[in-house]
Write an enzyme that holds these catalytic residues in place. Structure first.
Site, mmCIF file in Angstrom:
data_model
loop_
_atom_site.group_PDB
_atom_site.id
_atom_site.type_symbol
_atom_site.label_atom_id
_atom_site.label_comp_id
_atom_site.label_asym_id
_atom_site.label_seq_id
_atom_site.Cartn_x
_atom_site.Cartn_y
_atom_site.Cartn_z
ATOM 1 N N GLU A 21 1.020 -1.283 0.109
ATOM 2 C CA GLU A 21 -0.020 -0.021 0.110
ATOM 3 C C GLU A 21 0.826 1.442 -0.068
ATOM 4 O OE1 GLU A 21 -3.094 2.356 3.012
ATOM 5 O OE2 GLU A 21 -2.375 0.324 3.644
ATOM 6 N N LEU A 59 -5.922 -1.307 0.314
ATOM 7 C CA LEU A 59 -5.706 -1.577 1.465
ATOM 8 C C LEU A 59 -6.246 -2.803 2.123
ATOM 9 C CD1 LEU A 59 -6.074 1.530 3.930
ATOM 10 C CD2 LEU A 59 -6.576 -0.771 4.591
ATOM 11 N N GLU A 74 -4.310 -6.156 3.948
ATOM 12 C CA GLU A 74 -2.883 -7.043 4.201
ATOM 13 C C GLU A 74 -3.008 -8.353 3.609
ATOM 14 O OE1 GLU A 74 -2.696 -3.065 6.063
ATOM 15 O OE2 GLU A 74 -4.487 -4.637 6.412
ATOM 16 N N GLN A 111 2.365 -1.992 6.041
ATOM 17 C CA GLN A 111 2.705 -0.527 6.368
ATOM 18 C C GLN A 111 3.074 -0.399 7.979
ATOM 19 O OE1 GLN A 111 -0.494 2.922 5.896
ATOM 20 N NE2 GLN A 111 0.756 2.445 3.949
ATOM 21 N N PHE A 112 2.401 -0.983 8.793
ATOM 22 C CA PHE A 112 2.573 -1.155 10.018
ATOM 23 C C PHE A 112 2.363 -2.592 10.822
ATOM 24 C CE2 PHE A 112 1.166 3.362 9.287
ATOM 25 C CZ PHE A 112 2.191 3.957 9.586
ATOM 26 N N TYR A 166 -1.161 -3.742 11.629
ATOM 27 C CA TYR A 166 -1.865 -4.015 10.644
ATOM 28 C C TYR A 166 -1.607 -5.662 10.050
ATOM 29 C CZ TYR A 166 -2.643 0.820 9.940
ATOM 30 O OH TYR A 166 -2.977 2.334 10.305
ATOM 31 N N HIS A 215 0.499 2.363 15.752
ATOM 32 C CA HIS A 215 1.462 2.929 14.838
ATOM 33 C C HIS A 215 2.650 2.568 15.616
ATOM 34 C CE1 HIS A 215 -1.793 5.137 13.001
ATOM 35 N NE2 HIS A 215 -1.347 4.848 11.951
#
Length: 729
Positions: free
Chosen positions: A410, A439, A441, A463-464, A467, A512
């Site tokens: 993403e 978006l 995962e 991305q994190f 996630y 995050h």
């Protein structure tokens, strides 16, 4: 047939009376383009599948067979197999034995009865899993084995379909011909799973934008999810107007109608390169599995009504009405196939089983293969840079050196990633090699698995870390198990980059800043690395891609977000956190340890952010006369405990700094490994994060190890012994 099981009796009674149910749609052979010999062969494949189901129950009753989930009622999948090419990859529903049996006709020297029976009895000679699981699969038939995890194979089927067009863009190659079609079958209950819905959405999303997606998704709708009925009409209502996907329906009880629908699906997918949802009406016979007593939740009338819809009865009726086989000929085929299955079952029972743990473990790690790396022709930037920039330079170099390396995630393309790590890579290598995904995962990981099975080497970005958790089964249940369940015949080598861990400033809370890594370290065969700085990131990333390319491994690199753009280490403006790109040949093999200092008063063992914290603490401790040695693990799985023990054995005390949670943390394994090698417990301590989610703002680091916490505990350790295994934050 005196020993016929109760489930067989209805077919035998119909045979005796020559009384067969009519099809809902009476097609002619010429009308659907199927000849008489082909219809007879399809029926024989159905008979083989049914006799194997019955034999599985006999074997289970004798204690010789295991895991008897069967295909009874779904034997129409034989017609699906015949409608496609034998080289089209097929990710099969666990009730599709008839598909495998029918496809075996198109490939020389196949023995499906023997092979499936060996799987039933968990024989070591089982050609697909080596006795590790009852799975449908065959390398020769292009049928990768699937676990029974609900719907988890749909995302990778989409990745495999996408890979066909991608290989065309790359100039050819890959596991399957470029004009192949990917087949993926599943049940109506699995349709409702979030993984299936995400995969359907991803397929439609890609096709809606014109991306090639030659995929046929076969939903075998028997109306039941174990005990829960599927609402009539639900599947059709959900899929008829789905954007980007063609909807077709067929009667899975009727071979001619199934053939008609499957041929239409194959034509659309192959000629238009678009996804098709093929909805087949089926029936589930004999319960969900061998241990399922469906009488407990279904009425006798409902069970009897379903038995009357047995596809074998419908198929025999087709043969009789078309004048292709007499009653005696049907009876003879039924008898002969049953006897063959029984004979081969007795032979299978006598085959050796896995008897040692080493035999079970043998296929967790895939076999090596020839690599595809080309020599680097460019220059190496000698400018000191933070981790994010060094990773970016390394990714660009890897993309240039590995022509079949593909990146996906993403925001990684046009935006260049949330933290700028992938900036300008899409502009340089094109959107087909640096893929901006939706978006989801599960779809990102599934895409990578499918790409890898096709022969590409994917680098995926999550991305994190937080996630990952809603998609982790794609790693646990799919990526890491494929070699295990196929004896290394099928693999999905890939690298997964995950931005994570704590200590971020100015960003959100635990989504995050996430330090939950236990799930990654708990997956057999998965390798996990974590760099503490930019130079380490280069070495780990280059080794991870080599591992995927040459050793077919699945590797996760956990990148500390807080270190991406950090330039200073000890004080503002010192730029000690920056490093110089060590070049294309710099790699850090699994188990390689890093070290700062030679002190013998205290060894600090850590990884990721813990290393920069420890290096700051070491400066303060040195001012107090405490000589520190810092060991950077780099690899968080496959740890070389003997090497670690050797590095710290001459130190008076050892402190493990673990920025992840106390329970299920890496520090538990590290302390245990040192004790097992003779180190006294009173010499050891660990400093971990609390068992807590990470908060927002100034509270974000309160539950994590700190420089002050390291200094304080180090003073206690060196000054006096503390309670063994003490943990503090």
């Amino acid at each position: 047939m005196a020993d016929a099981l109760p489930q067989e009796q209805r077919f035998l009674d119909a045979l005796r009376r020559d009384d067969w149910p009519a099809s809902d749609q009476e097609h002619g052979l010429d009308e659907v383009g199927l000849d008489a010999a082909a219809l007879i062969e399809l029926f024989e494949s159905q008979l083989i599948s049914r006799h194997l189901d019955l034999e599985a129950r006999r074997l289970q009753a004798r204690g010789e067979g295991f895991y008897t989930i069967g295909s009874a009622g779904h034997e129409g999948s034989a017609a699906i197999a015949r409608a496609f090419r034998a080289g089209d990859p097929a990710f099969l529903h666990y009730r599709d034995a008839a598909f495998l049996i029918e496809r075996s006709r198109a490939v020389a020297n196949q023995t499906p009865i023997r092979d499936l029976l060996l799987s039933f009895v968990a024989a070591a000679a089982d050609p697909i899993s080596g006795g590790r699981h009852k799975v449908l699969g065959s390398k020769a038939l292009h049928i990768p084995p699937q676990t029974s995890t609900i719907a988890s194979h749909l995302p990778k089927a989409i990745g495999a379909a996408h890979s066909l067009g991608l290989w065309r863009r790359l100039g050819g190659g890959g596991e399957w011909p470029a004009d192949s079609v990917v087949i993926c079958s599943f049940g109506d209950a699995s349709f409702n799973h979030a993984t299936a819905q995400g995969a359907l959405n991803a397929a439609g999303w890609a096709a809606f934008q014109g991306a090639p997606m030659p995929l046929v998704l076969v939903c075998e709708d028997n109306g039941l999810g174990v005990s829960m009925p599927t609402p009539p009409g639900w599947i059709a209502a959900s899929m008829r107007a789905r954007p980007g996907i063609h909807y077709l329906a067929g009667d899975g009880l009727d071979l001619l109608d199934t053939w008609r629908a499957a041929r239409a699906a194959a034509h659309i997918a192959r000629s238009r390169r678009q996804p098709v949802f093929l909805h087949l009406r089926c029936v589930r016979l004999y319960g969900h599995a061998g241990s399922d007593a469906e009488q407990a939740y279904r009425s006798a009338a409902r069970i009897t009504a379903d038995e009357a819809r047995d596809p074998l009865l419908v198929s025999a009726g087709l043969l009789r009405r078309h004048g292709l086989l007499s009653v005696d000929e049907i009876a003879e085929r039924y008898r002969a196939i049953g006897e063959q299955v029984a004979r081969e079952a007795e032979a299978a029972v006598g085959q050796p089983k896995l008897t040692r743990a080493q035999e079970v473990l043998a296929s967790i790690v895939p076999p090596p293969r020839a690599g595809s790396r080309q020599a680097w022709q460019g220059e190496v930037d000698a400018t000191p840079a933070p981790m994010a920039r060094l990773i970016n330079q390394t990714l660009a170099r890897l993309m240039a050196c590995y022509p079949h390396l593909v990146m996906a995630g993403e925001d990684i393309g046009r935006k260049g990633g949330v933290y700028g790590v992938t900036q300008r890579l899409q502009a340089r290598f094109g959107p087909h090699r640096v893929i901006d995904t939706l978006l989801d995962e599960q779809s990102i990981l599934g895409l990578g698995i499918g790409l890898a099975q096709s022969g590409l080497v994917p680098i995926l970005e999550i991305q994190f870390l937080a996630y990952l958790h809603n998609a982790e089964d794609q790693l646990r249940g799919e990526a890491a198990t494929l070699s295990f369940f196929s004896c290394g015949q099928y693999t999905n080598p890939m690298v997964v980059r995950i931005a994570g861990l704590g200590y971020q400033k100015g960003f959100g809370g635990h989504f995050h800043n996430d330090n939950a890594i236990a799930v990654l370290r708990d997956i057999p065969g998965l390798l996990v690395a974590c760099p503490s700085g930019g130079v380490e990131a280069v070495g780990l990333l280059q080794e991870a891609v080599r591992l995927a390319d040459e050793e077919q491994r699945v590797v996760v690199i956990l990148e500390p977000i807080a270190r991406y753009h950090g330039r200073d280490l000890l004080e503002e403006g010192d730029e000690r956190a920056c490093g110089v790109d060590p070049g294309p040949d710099y790699r850090l093999p699994v188990g390689t340890l890093g070290q700062w200092g030679e002190g013998r008063d205290l060894a600090i063992v850590g990884y990721g952010n813990g290393i920069s914290l420890s290096r700051r603490a070491a400066v303060r401790l040195a001012a107090e006369g405490i000589a520190v040695r810092i060991i950077d693990l780099r690899w968080l799985t496959a740890i070389d405990h003997a090497a670690l023990h050797e590095r710290v054995a001459d130190c008076a005390r050892v402190l493990v700094v673990d920025e992840c949670r106390r329970s299920g943390s890496l520090s538990e394994e590290l302390i245990t490994g040192l004790v097992e090698r003779g180190m006294a417990g009173e010499r050891l301590a660990r400093l971990t994060a609390e068992d807590s989610f990470i908060a927002l703002g100034p509270a974000a680091t309160l539950t994590l190890p700190s420089v002050d916490g390291i200094v304080e505990l180090a003073r206690q350790l060196v000054g006096r012994a503390i309670a063994p295994g003490t943990s503090a934050s």
